[in-house]
Write an enzyme that holds these catalytic residues in place. Structure first.
Site, mmCIF file in Angstrom:
data_model
loop_
_atom_site.group_PDB
_atom_site.id
_atom_site.type_symbol
_atom_site.label_atom_id
_atom_site.label_comp_id
_atom_site.label_asym_id
_atom_site.label_seq_id
_atom_site.Cartn_x
_atom_site.Cartn_y
_atom_site.Cartn_z
ATOM 1 N N SER A 197 45.518 41.995 4.596
ATOM 2 C CA SER A 197 45.073 42.828 5.894
ATOM 3 C C SER A 197 46.263 42.717 6.956
ATOM 4 O O SER A 197 47.284 43.044 6.680
ATOM 5 C CB SER A 197 43.633 42.540 6.112
ATOM 6 O OG SER A 197 43.293 43.315 6.989
ATOM 7 N N ASP A 303 38.788 50.645 -0.057
ATOM 8 C CA ASP A 303 38.878 49.830 0.875
ATOM 9 C C ASP A 303 38.539 50.989 2.361
ATOM 10 O O ASP A 303 39.514 51.830 2.586
ATOM 11 C CB ASP A 303 40.240 49.494 1.244
ATOM 12 C CG ASP A 303 40.221 48.197 2.337
ATOM 13 O OD1 ASP A 303 39.477 48.520 3.220
ATOM 14 O OD2 ASP A 303 41.341 47.516 2.109
ATOM 15 N N HIS A 334 37.859 45.977 0.821
ATOM 16 C CA HIS A 334 38.811 45.035 1.284
ATOM 17 C C HIS A 334 38.840 43.745 0.582
ATOM 18 O O HIS A 334 38.144 42.831 1.287
ATOM 19 C CB HIS A 334 38.414 44.885 2.695
ATOM 20 C CG HIS A 334 39.612 44.849 3.572
ATOM 21 N ND1 HIS A 334 40.935 45.085 3.244
ATOM 22 C CD2 HIS A 334 39.854 43.955 4.657
ATOM 23 C CE1 HIS A 334 41.893 44.766 4.339
ATOM 24 N NE2 HIS A 334 41.229 43.920 5.202
#
Length: 654
Positions: A197, A303, A334
């Site tokens: 991320s 995601d 995610h």
């Protein structure tokens, strides 16, 4: 292979010494090394903190900002004068939020020296002859400065550490002291950056500077352009901007000193969705030509936090510039690959770093480029991705027997064909897809004939829409749907496709203050009647300029092209492919100021899809005898709705 936690043995100095004797380092006269081995003691490793000059004064306190760098490296290598490469994770989350599925934070002893490092990178790789470096981005944890959410402060504070590792920067043994620390005493300078991320986004950003010494990056669920995290062609994806995220990660000191940065983030990211100079600073895609590091991309195709457009446009830009690359695409949301394909992931990452940081000729650069999850825990590979036979193919929507339920074909619709729908902000893509065959007023659906053979889409799609609104503002959504029963990862439920178990397995060596053992996971699945597998959004007001919106003229047609997320999906024989166009996709974009009714001109509306085999493949799949897909368990209407997804890239459970 993992060690089961119930039989874990802590590897001490004596064991490491024995292993060192049994498994010697490769020498110039020995056979070429193919795999680094755990010959160093993790328990005796050097653990230290260094503060590195960034060349910035983001908090305007009159002193140059220094970022905190926590290091763990093999002591025996240093004692023998052997230099080691570096695996680096630069993150804003080490103090505020934690890393990984178990929200781990850094820990320190009473003297402030590092004891525990989040995740398994240190436990697994330090015994194998690597250093692990965990960097607090500027403004976070023990670092000076201010977090600017993907801007120069983020990227330069991480790049400064790569420079220091290569002897080009200055480091110090304390935050404010003058005693120098030199990385070149123990580091080769060869660095690999990794992270999920925001951490992976920083890796992308540093790679896009072309900094010397950065050999590879492994971005997991990472952002490639921060504008595309917050907006989609003017349509807001979240009801907050980067100023909220900066406040979330800033240290107490930074919150007290960084009001000017907060205001800059507010002013530079207007809720109109217009592209400003702030977004230029945070667009790594445009700088892909500077990338010299290899790139190993990992992303969940479902995601809905860092959405799949990010990996698609980054991958395409890297390909255009001849960057060495590899990709894994899962069915998860995610989620880190350590939590959806653990053993294969650690083995692959080990070989990747061995090749790019130690120079081992282990063949990973000659293996298939792509691993794609086709069904929960079922993977396929491609020598090149997308496959070379992939061709952009134009499909045309047409009217059907009932309003709102049209056709999807290669041939144009009849002249004058239109479809009309009214934006309903209470509905989302799952509501539309669940009623794909029904003439509902909130969407326009276009459906292929049942497929006689599998049809694969591989890459990024676009949908061009000509719409006439009856108001001065309107948002549009376009989604691709596989209409047919299947069992998929339940990406919309807690865990985004995984379930965390209680049993732990161990990946590397442990100490009393840093365990290498982590909770196992398994796929969380759902039986569904359809699958939304690609999506895109836009503010119709951006029809004339993708970077700047303007009021619409009611009653006038406006044409805009929506970018859909990259995907690799096979629509099986017996299923149907659907394109659905609607207004507000609830929970995924914010609604416009009005509730418009839009009329689509189908003669000027089309989808450009990356079909493996191109138009002939679609023609073959939509003609002839239908061979239905194998029956499944009675399907639900769809996966649990993905609502809501908080705007925190890389949070502990995201």
């Amino acid at each position: 292979m993992p060690i089961r936690a119930r039989s874990r043995i802590l590897v001490g100095a004596a064991t490491a010494a024995l292993m060192s004797a049994l498994v010697p380092q490769a020498s110039a006269t020995s056979a070429p090394a193919r795999e680094s081995r755990p010959i160093y003691s993790y328990d005796r490793a050097v653990r230290e903190s260094v503060w590195v000059d960034t060349g910035l004064d983001g908090d305007r306190d009159g002193r140059g900002d220094r970022v905190a760098v926590d290091i763990v490296r093999p002591r025996e290598a240093a004692d023998r004068g052997r230099k080691v490469p570096v695996i680096m994770d630069a993150s804003p989350y080490y103090a505020c939020c934690g890393r990984g599925n178990e929200s781990q934070r850094k820990t320190y002893d009473a003297d402030g020296d590092p004891v525990g490092f989040p995740l398994y990178y240190d436990n697994y790789f330090v015994p194998r002859g690597y250093a692990f470096v965990a960097v607090d981005l500027a403004g976070t944890s023990r670092s000076d400065g201010c977090s600017d959410v993907g801007g120069p402060s983020d990227v330069r504070s991480a790049k400064a550490v790569v420079d220091w590792l290569n002897g080009r920067g200055r480091g110090y043994t304390t935050r404010t002291g003058a005693e120098r620390a030199h990385a070149t005493d123990w580091s080769t300078g060869d660095t690999g950056m990794i992270g999920k991320s925001w951490d992976g986004t920083v890796a992308n950003g540093v790679a896009a500077t072309g900094v010397e010494g950065l050999k590879t990056v492994v971005p997991i669920g990472a952002i490639s352009s921060w504008y595309d995290y917050y907006f989609a062609e003017g349509a807001p994806l979240y009801d907050s901007g980067p100023d909220w995220l900066s406040r979330y990660v800033n240290s107490p000191d930074a919150r007290a000193r960084c009001a000017h940065v907060q205001q800059r983030l507010v002013d530079g990211a207007p809720r109109t969705g217009d592209w400003t100079p702030l977004w230029d600073e945070r667009d790594h895609v445009k700088d892909a030509h500077k990338v010299t590091a290899s790139v190993f991309v990992v992303h969940g195709q479902q995601d809905l936090n860092v959405r799949a457009k990010h990996f698609g446009q980054w991958w395409d830009a890297l390909a255009e510039n001849g960057v060495e690359r590899k990709i894994w695409l899962s069915q998860t949301g995610h989620v880190d690959p350590f939590d959806f394909r653990r053993a294969d992931w650690v083995r692959t990452l080990h070989r990747w770093f061995d090749h790019h940081l130690l120079g081992y000729d282990n063949g990973i650069d000659r293996e298939p480029m792509a691993d794609i999850e086709r069904a929960p825990d079922q993977w396929s590979t491609d020598r090149v991705w997308p496959p070379r036979t992939t061709a952009r193919t134009t499909l045309r929507p047409g009217t059907g027997a009932a309003p709102g339920v049209g056709t999807l074909r290669l041939t144009p619709p009849r002249p004058g064909a239109t479809e009309t729908f009214t934006d309903d902000p209470a509905l989302d893509e799952l509501d539309w897809a669940a009623h794909a065959d029904a003439p509902t007023p909130a969407k326009a659906g276009f459906i292929s004939r049942p497929l006689t053979r599998d049809l694969r889409l591989s890459g990024s799609s676009t949908v061009t829409v000509t719409a006439t609104p009856d108001t001065t503002s309107a948002h549009l959504s376009a989604v691709l749907v596989d209409l047919g029963p299947d069992t998929i990862r339940d990406y919309g439920a807690a865990g985004e496709g995984i379930t965390t178990l209680t049993e732990r397995t161990c990946w590397g060596a442990s100490t009393a203050g840093d365990s290498a053992c982590y909770k196992e996971t398994e796929a969380r699945t759902a039986d569904v009647g359809f699958t939304v597998f690609s999506r895109g959004w836009a503010d119709l007001g951006n029809w004339a300029d993708a970077r700047q919106g303007r009021p619409l003229t009611p009653g006038k047609p406006h044409t805009i092209t929506l970018d859909l997320a990259a995907t690799d999906h096979v629509v099986p024989a017996g299923h149907r492919l659907a394109l659905i166009v609607g207004g507000t996709d609830r929970y995924l974009i914010d609604p416009p100021a009005s509730r418009p009714t839009l009329t689509l001109d189908l003669t000027r509306t089309r989808a450009s899809l990356p079909l493996v085999g191109g138009a002939p493949a679609f023609l073959r799949a939509t003609s002839g005898t239908v061979h239905p897909a194998a029956p499944r368990t009675a399907p639900a209407a769809g996966v649990t709705a993905p609502r809501p997804v908080p705007p925190i890239p890389g949070g502990s459970t995201r």
